[in-house]
Design an enzyme around this catalytic site. Sequence first.
Site, mmCIF file in Angstrom:
data_model
loop_
_atom_site.group_PDB
_atom_site.id
_atom_site.type_symbol
_atom_site.label_atom_id
_atom_site.label_comp_id
_atom_site.label_asym_id
_atom_site.label_seq_id
_atom_site.Cartn_x
_atom_site.Cartn_y
_atom_site.Cartn_z
ATOM 1 C CD GLN A 1 -3.140 0.639 2.187
ATOM 2 O OE1 GLN A 1 -3.136 -0.421 2.793
ATOM 3 N NE2 GLN A 1 -4.059 1.553 2.398
ATOM 4 C CB SER B 1 2.903 -4.152 4.133
ATOM 5 O OG SER B 1 1.760 -4.083 4.962
ATOM 6 C CG LEU B 2 -1.588 -5.572 -0.134
ATOM 7 C CD1 LEU B 2 -1.049 -5.715 -1.543
ATOM 8 C CD2 LEU B 2 -2.362 -6.834 0.246
ATOM 9 N NE ARG C 1 -2.381 -7.627 5.565
ATOM 10 C CZ ARG C 1 -1.740 -6.555 5.145
ATOM 11 N NH1 ARG C 1 -2.247 -5.829 4.167
ATOM 12 N NH2 ARG C 1 -0.589 -6.184 5.701
ATOM 13 C CG HIS D 1 2.583 -3.278 9.782
ATOM 14 N ND1 HIS D 1 2.497 -4.617 9.485
ATOM 15 C CD2 HIS D 1 2.333 -2.616 8.618
ATOM 16 C CE1 HIS D 1 2.225 -4.768 8.197
ATOM 17 N NE2 HIS D 1 2.122 -3.566 7.652
ATOM 18 C CD GLN E 1 2.170 -8.497 6.620
ATOM 19 O OE1 GLN E 1 1.077 -7.964 6.521
ATOM 20 N NE2 GLN E 1 2.795 -9.039 5.593
#
Length: 293
Positions: free
Chosen positions: A11, A89-90, A114, A189, A238
């Site tokens: 993202q 991340s993503l 998510r 996070h 995560q």
Amino acid sequence: MTKTAWVFPGQGSQAQGMGVELQNSSIALEKFKQAEEILGWSVLEICQGDEEILSRTLYTQPCLYTIETILVDLLREQGKSPDVVAGHSLGEYVAVYTAGVYDFATGLKLVQKRGELMDKAEGGKMVALMKFDRDILNSIVSQTENVVIANDNNEGQVVISGEPNAVDAVVSQVKAKLTVPLKVSGAFHSPLMATAAAEFSQVLDTVNFSDATIPILSNIDPIPSTDAEIIKQRLVQQMTGGVRWREIMLQLPLENVTQVVEVGPGKVLTGLIKRTLKGVNLLNVETISTDAK
């Protein structure tokens, strides 16, 4: 033996118009159709629409996942494949797809859930810091409750995340050359995502993961793994744990990686790697020329 890593942005890398040129590919069209059936809305329409809507976590994450997995499929059609994979991340969900742990639809449903959980998160703040004294930052964060380093992107760039007052307190004490508040509602996070992580864990428990065919360097642990249960557990962790991208980059030479291909929109990860590693060949794949079939 030299190796190639494929890395996938997360993202923040999204851009209006991304993925539109992929419509000439039958592979892409099938994926876009499948995505619309799962999501209830069109990835292509969102990518061509209002930038504010595209930037909402709810839409950003499924759009990035869909487009990046299409690029993976098109690269494979050309006979290309990586030796190791990692995603920011993503982007890790695309890495997991690339490694054959789950199919496209399974991954998209996880990403959709998510994104929904993260989109609903409130009461948090995230701020990017550039060029600072790392020892001072680590000391202040360790002494401040309800704030953590969420993204350790490279030696001179991190994102802190937590309760707004705690984040502001850290920012006021660290003499960073540049601070940039991120346009997010939640403290991604960080431990403040514990409720969302618990709910997401229940969803993951219902999904069967296969062992990876390609080693995955995870955000939560940069040591590569192909074990299905380890990969699943790392995805749960995560949501509340930091993105250890700096450590992932430093791990690449230890895996004999000499070429890194960033698969997805933008060149954020390429820039981070360029400033961190020497002697690595860097490539970008934002689109692939395709003929209608």
